[in-house]
Structures are given as structure tokens and as C-alpha cells.
Design a protein around this motif. Structure first.
Motif, short mmCIF file in Angstrom:
data_model
loop_
_atom_site.label_atom_id
_atom_site.label_comp_id
_atom_site.label_asym_id
_atom_site.label_seq_id
_atom_site.Cartn_x
_atom_site.Cartn_y
_atom_site.Cartn_z
N ASP A 237 -9.21 22.66 21.60
CA ASP A 237 -8.11 21.66 21.43
C ASP A 237 -7.11 22.15 20.47
O ASP A 237 -7.47 21.55 19.17
CB ASP A 237 -8.77 20.23 21.35
N LEU B 34 -9.99 22.24 35.95
CA LEU B 34 -11.59 22.44 35.79
C LEU B 34 -12.33 21.34 36.57
O LEU B 34 -13.15 21.82 37.13
CB LEU B 34 -11.56 21.94 34.18
N LYS B 35 -11.69 20.08 36.89
CA LYS B 35 -12.26 19.15 37.65
C LYS B 35 -12.37 19.46 39.05
O LYS B 35 -13.75 19.26 39.79
CB LYS B 35 -11.53 17.74 37.84
N PRO C 129 -16.35 28.90 29.11
CA PRO C 129 -17.30 28.15 28.30
C PRO C 129 -16.69 27.38 27.36
O PRO C 129 -17.53 26.35 27.11
CB PRO C 129 -17.99 29.67 27.72
N HIS C 130 -15.66 27.65 26.74
CA HIS C 130 -15.08 27.04 25.62
C HIS C 130 -13.64 26.46 25.69
O HIS C 130 -12.84 27.44 26.08
CB HIS C 130 -15.23 27.68 24.34
N LEU C 131 -13.44 25.18 25.36
CA LEU C 131 -12.04 24.74 25.43
C LEU C 131 -11.49 24.56 23.84
O LEU C 131 -12.28 24.12 23.21
CB LEU C 131 -11.73 23.60 26.09
N GLY D 97 -3.47 19.08 28.60
CA GLY D 97 -4.60 19.19 29.43
C GLY D 97 -4.06 18.53 30.95
O GLY D 97 -4.91 18.65 31.84
N LEU E 3 -6.52 24.14 24.85
CA LEU E 3 -6.20 22.84 25.86
C LEU E 3 -4.99 22.42 24.71
O LEU E 3 -5.27 22.07 23.51
CB LEU E 3 -7.50 22.01 25.57
N ALA E 4 -4.11 21.90 25.68
CA ALA E 4 -3.02 21.34 24.80
C ALA E 4 -3.15 19.84 25.36
O ALA E 4 -3.70 18.90 24.72
CB ALA E 4 -1.51 21.90 25.08
N ILE F 43 -7.23 20.24 33.06
CA ILE F 43 -8.29 19.29 33.31
C ILE F 43 -8.32 19.23 34.70
O ILE F 43 -9.43 19.49 35.30
CB ILE F 43 -7.98 18.03 32.48
#
Lengths: 273, 166
Positions: free
Chosen positions: A34, A22-23, A30-32, A15, A12-13, A19
Motif C-alpha cells: 500500500d 482480487l475479489k 501474495p503481497h499487496l 484500489g 496498491l494505490a 480490489i
């Protein structure tokens, strides 16, 4: 950390692309991880040979950066037309590139400027050139466990110029088409080098080939310009959708190509690279 | 997933908030801090109703995880007025009626706050460009543009005002 999560981790930079994906449940992971606060990966620096861009530099920072404006005007052009100013305040140049969306504006610019991408993972570092970096829709050469840690662009010589133009239906929309141009002037008014790449015109950023044969030893006469624009629009592979027909979009590519070349040419003549 | 503690400064006050990694900044601002002036509009990064200032820059708080704001300074619309006195930008929006239903207004105010902190007398073209990420669906944008120009005069009365458009 990135290596240990492998395919189960997504970087994730800023986002601003991830984002919303994902929404909308178009993507799940499973994992972001950052990476947003790695300070060493921000900012633009230059030496005589190269310009180094930290991938976490925001689009807004690129937009107002002096080195970019002076030496890489096409990147400045693109940065000022991405989405809207609020998104540009959070979105990063590295994210725009790594997302691999054929509608993102920065990849076409990276193409014409001949960027190299520094990819690192624990104990390994490699360079991916722009020809190989963009693989397919939403796919880049960034492999599992790797992070894009640097973008390196050759510092353009004197008498060169670049520009980026795009057409969109409403402010903030993805483009109908976008065109990045880089050119170098040779003796007199002849063009010794010309590179063109297209946004929103195929499954990935589309590089326009076959240009050397058209420009070789020529000035940018109306006839030559016509042939270049025709070549660009023939390389584009748009699809019919609510934004317009494929034929219409190919015409947009042709028109933008001509306009972008004129701007790049002016910049090359004005000593502004 | 375990909750984590973030430390943020909101409207000048230090806060320690427990958040889940998946929580969006706008939801934490509204539901955990009770600052409901910030609105959730489209939730798809289009409308700008959720605009807040993070470390000096206006961003869409529906498109940022709360954990990404850890250690940062946040200003919401509640942070504009001081001691019961409206901020000049708020006064300007009242006086020029830069709103209709008011849903987009807090986002508009925050973008105006960011713009006018960086540029004292923006012209029409600059205002339009800066507000291209804030949508108003009631009415036209002309009163909003007039409000921003009026706010610039209230905030910086001595600045030479440029009235040319574009």
C-alpha cells in the motif's frame, strides 16, 4: 520493499480497480504494498514548461483542480466521467494509468497530452514516454520493482485546446468508446497540430495516426472533419459484445471524434487551453 | 498473514482494532465494530450500499481494505444522529419518504451528507451526478432527490435555494 517482493508484490494505490479484480479471483498475488499514504506523490503543480501530477492524486482531486481545468481540460473532462463520484473519491490518477485497462479513460488523455511517466526503483529512475508506456491489455512499461512516482505533461501553449468525450450505456459503466483530442491552432483558422486517442477501442489505448496528412495547412472544414472522423473510426478495433456491435462502436468513435474536436477548437479559440 | 492493529476514529470515538490485511473496511465496520447500519450490497463497487465517509469524502467501504483506513476518521450512518435526535438529512428522508425497502438508504444518507457538506443547495443535475454511484432497486429516484433537496433546506434554512433542474 517493492523491489524485495518482486513479482510477488503488487502495488496498491486507491484500489478501485485492483480490489474488485482480487475479489472476483481474476487476479491473485501474495503481497499487496500500500503506497497510499506517500504524501509527496499527491497534488498538481505547474511551471511555465510542465505540469506535474502526483500519481496518488485522486480522480476527484484532479476533477476539481484549477491547473487541470485551466490547462488540461481533457483531463478534467475524463476525470468527471470515470465510474461514479464515490469511486473517484478513492481511485487515483496513477492507478488508472498503471492498470493498463483499455477501457480506462485517463490513458487516452495522457496520449494526446504527450505525458511522460517517471518510474523509480531503488537506485534507479527512468522516464517512459506515452508511446511506450501502454504495452497491451493490462500491461504497462512499469517493470518489477518500479513505482510510478510522477506524471509530467508539457504545459500546452496559447491557442491550443483539448477535450475528452465518452459514450456509456448506463451511468458508471465502462464506455462503448471514448475519444481524447488535443489540437493547436496555426495561422488563421488552420490547425497546426492534432492528436487523437481512443478508449475501449482495441487491446490498449489506440492512438490515431495519419492525421498530419489530413490537417496539413487546412482549416477544419466539414470535408476535413469528415476525413478525420473516418480516420479515427478506421483505427478503432472494437469487438462485438452485449454493449453493441463493432460497427456501431466505430460509428460512436466517429461521432465522438467530431464532437470532441469542436469542443477542443472552441477552447483553443477562447484562449482556454 | 499476521494481523495488524489499526487506529481509526469512528463517529468521533477513537478505536484500536485488530484486522487482517485482507479484511475489507465494510466487514470491520459491521463485524468488528458492530455498526451494521452500513450494508453490504453488491460487493462489486456498483451499488453504494456500503458508502461511508473517510476523511471527509464518501467512499465505498467494500472496495477499501481496513488497513488503508488506518489513522483516518470514519463516519457511518450511526454517526449522523446526535443524542437521539435524527440528523436533518435523516428527517428529510423520513418526511419525503426517500426510501422503500431501506437497504440502500444508509448509503444514500452518507452520499447526501458528503454532498451537502460540500454544496449547500445542489440542483437536480448535481444531485443526480453525485448519486450515480448509489443504486436503489425498489423504486424511482425522485423521492430521494426530493429528500436531498429538503435536507438542504433543513440544514441551511437561510441559503437561497435554487430550484432549476440541471
Amino acid at each position: 520493499m517493492v523491489s524485495s517482493y518482486g513479482e510477488g508484490g503488487k502495488i496498491l494505490a486507491g484500489g478501485q480497480s485492483l480490489i474488485p479484480l482480487l475479489k472476483s479471483r481474476l487476479f491473485a498475488v501474495p503481497h499487496l504494498i500500500d503506497i497510499g499514504r506517500i504524501e509527496g506523490m499527491r497534488g498538481v503543480t505547474e511551471d511555465k514548461k510542465e505540469i506535474h501530477i502526483g500519481p496518488l492524486t485522486t480522480i476527484s482531486e484532479i476533477e476539481s483542480d484549477k491547473v487541470v481545468r485551466e490547462h488540461l481540460p481533457a483531463l478534467g473532462d475524463a476525470s468527471s466521467v470515470i465510474a461514479d463520484p464515490l469511486i473517484r473519491n478513492a481511485g487515483t490518477v496513477g492507478g488508472n494509468v498503471c492498470h493498463g485497462d483499455p477501457s480506462n479513460d485517463i490513458p487516452a488523455v495522457m496520449h494526446v497530452l504527450g505525458a511522460n511517466f517517471v518510474l523509480e526503483k531503488t537506485g534507479d529512475r527512468r522516464i517512459s514516454d506515452v508511446e511506450n508506456f501502454f504495452v497491451d491489455t493490462l500491461q504497462t512499461d512499469v517493470r518489477s520493482g518500479e513505482i510510478l512516482t510522477g506524471i509530467v505533461i508539457p504545459n500546452p501553449p496559447e491557442r491550443s485546446g483539448s477535450a475528452y468525450l465518452k459514450a456509456e450505456k448506463r451511468a458508471g459503466d465502462f464506455s462503448l468508446a471514448g475519444v481524447a483530442v488535443y489540437l493547436e491552432l496555426g495561422k488563421g483558422e488552420t490547425v497546426s497540430k492534432l492528436k487523437i486517442a481512443l478508449t475501449s477501442s482495441g487491446p490498449k489505448v489506440m492512438a490515431v495516426d495519419g492525421l498530419y496528412a489530413i490537417i496539413h495547412g487546412n482549416t477544419l472544414s466539414p470535408d476535413v472533419m469528415g476525413r478525420i472522423c473516418k480516420r479515427a473510426s478506421s483505427v478503432s478495433r472494437p469487438v462485438d459484445d452485449v454493449h453493441g456491435t463493432a460497427e456501431y462502436k466505430r460509428n460512436v468513435v466517429s461521432m465522438l471524434t467530431g464532437d470532441a474536436i469542436k469542443i477542443a477548437l472552441d477552447r483553443a479559440k477562447g484562449g482556454r487551453r | 498473514m499476521m494481523a495488524s492493529i489499526i487506529r481509526i476514529k469512528v463517529n468521533g470515538t477513537k478505536k484500536r482494532v485488530e484486522v487482517e490485511p485482507r479484511e475489507l473496511l465494510v466487514d470491520v465496520i459491521r463485524d468488528k465494530l458492530g455498526l451494521v447500519g452500513t450494508k453490504v450490497g453488491c460487493e462489486t463497487s456498483n451499488c453504494g450500499a456500503c458508502t461511508v465517509i473517510v476523511d471527509g469524502r464518501a467512499v465505498k467501504s467494500c472496495t477499501m481494505f481496513a488497513v488503508q483506513a488506518d489513522g483516518k476518521e470514519i463516519t457511518t450512518v450511526e454517526g449522523l444522529s446526535k443524542d437521539g435526535e435524527l440528523h436533518p438529512i435523516q428527517k428529510a428522508f423520513v418526511e419525503k419518504h426517500g426510501m422503500q425497502c431501506g437497504f440502500c438508504t444508509s448509503g444514500m444518507l452518507m452520499t447526501a451528507y458528503w454532498l451537502l457538506n460540500n454544496r449547500r443547495n445542489p440542483n437536480d443535475g448535481e444531485i443526480k451526478r453525485h448519486f450515480s454511484g448509489n443504486l436503489c432497486r425498489c423504486t424511482g429516484y425522485q423521492d430521494i432527490i426530493e429528500s436531498v433537496k429538503h435536507a438542504s433546506r433543513l440544514m441551511y434554512p437561510k441559503e437561497e435555494q435554487i430550484e432549476v433542474s440541471q
